[in-house]
Design a protein around this motif. Structure first.
Motif: not given
Length: 357
Positions: A1-8, A23-28, A47-51, A65-67
């Motif tokens: 898993m990779l945390v990406q920076n400055n993600v649109p 910063a954003l991490a894709h939680i699969t 952290k901020f959870v995004l569906g 950090l966007v999850l």
């Protein structure tokens, strides 16, 4: 898993507002979030959870950090004489999950067809439509504590469901009057998977005018679950814009609940007001009708507007993938103007449904 920076984030919110995640991490998988929480740096970061982003208004770049929850999976858990218990990963599309349950011969969610968003976001909002709310079909869910990393399970009572409300929309706070701590899970928990109890025997939930019109149109007294699903999809598509074409967050305001006296007063002044009696004796007013009565249909503030076909929906009049769209500030300026207008005419303060970030 990779945390990406400055993600649109324009493609990750249904209003298609231009903003970035620092910063954003894709939680699969569940392991992804466990790994992240074990990292000394990210464990302590907000952290901020995004569906699906269908219930979010971004007013600027997101600093926590966007999850981005993308956990998939659907399965039959159990079947009893009273219910079929089915489970879905939090990242599953809600509408696709509803369609899947019907395809398996497990009705019960059809009234909530075509509601945008993910399965994991559904309990947070306690979504509902045409006489059925998520809490009516809810069994339990699994979530992970973003502070301790512990996985826990909640039943319906522990989720504290209310009208478009749940324990996930409130922060923990002391209540000195009650001498106790109010439990809230806002920004504290990430939902991993949700289970639903689909009732046996199944009975159609009817009673809404739009559904009654469909029954009369087709000459059907007892529609099947598939018919209800198809009708709800037709009704919603006729009234609501497709977020892939016109940016929006669905119904922007909650339908307000008033006392019998308040309802009678409004009827006395505006006999055409749309209202629904509730079991506790109160009345639910159609927020879209209140907004329409104040003359907001089709109006705009910058690139944020009120949808021409349904005044309850605010829309982005810019392109869904370009730089010319509405800002979060324009959306909230329009929303506040509508709130003020409705309050001045009806004495009712409308409450927004989306989370404002």
């Amino acid at each position: 898993m990779l945390v990406q920076n400055n993600v649109p984030l324009q493609a990750y919110n249904s209003f298609h507002i231009l903003a970035k995640a620092n910063a954003l991490a894709h939680i699969t998988t569940q392991a992804d979030i466990s790994t992240l929480l074990a990292d000394p740096f990210w464990a302590s970061e907000p952290k901020f959870v995004l569906g699906g982003g269908s219930n979010v208004i971004l007013t600027g770049d997101v600093k926590p950090l966007v999850l981005k929850v993308e956990i998939l999976g659907r399965r039959l858990v159990a079947e009893t004489d009273k219910a079929v218990i089915v489970e879905a990963g939090a990242g599953e599309s809600w509408h696709d999950f509803v369609a899947w349950t019907l395809a398996q011969g497990w009705p019960g969610l059809e009234n909530m067809a075509l509601i945008p968003g993910t399965v994991g976001a559904a309990p947070v909002q306690n979504i509902g439509a045409y006489g059925v709310e998520l809490q009516d079909r809810f069994d339990s869910l699994d979530a992970i504590d973003l502070v301790t990393g512990q996985v826990f399970t909640l039943n319906a009572a522990q989720c504290a469901f209310g009208y478009r409300d749940s324990v996930f929309k409130h922060s923990s706070a002391a209540n000195p009057d009650a001498g106790q701590q109010a439990i809230g899970l806002k920004d504290r928990a990430l939902i991993l998977r949700v289970r639903f109890a689909l009732p046996k025997p199944w009975k159609p939930v009817l009673g809404y005018l739009d559904l009654e019109k469909k029954m009369a149109e087709h000459g059907v007294d007892q529609p099947t679950a598939q018919q209800l699903f198809d009708w709800v999809c037709e009704i919603r598509r006729a009234k609501l814009p497709d977020p892939a074409v016109i940016g929006n967050a669905g119904s922007f305001f909650k339908n307000p609940t008033v006392t019998p006296e308040q309802c009678a007063d409004i009827i006395g002044r505006d006999p055409k007001v749309v209202f629904y009696p509730l079991a506790d004796g109160s009345f639910k007013l159609a927020a879209g009708w209140l907004i329409d009565a104040c003359g907001w249909r089709g109006k705009s503030v910058g690139k944020a507007g009120v949808y021409e076909k349904q005044a309850l929906v605010l829309v982005n009049r810019g392109s869904v993938d370009g730089p010319d769209g509405a800002t979060g500030g324009e959306v909230m300026t329009l929303a506040k103007a509508i709130q003020t207008s409705v309050y001045e005419r009806f004495g009712i303060w409308l409450e927004p449904e989306p989370v404002v970030v």
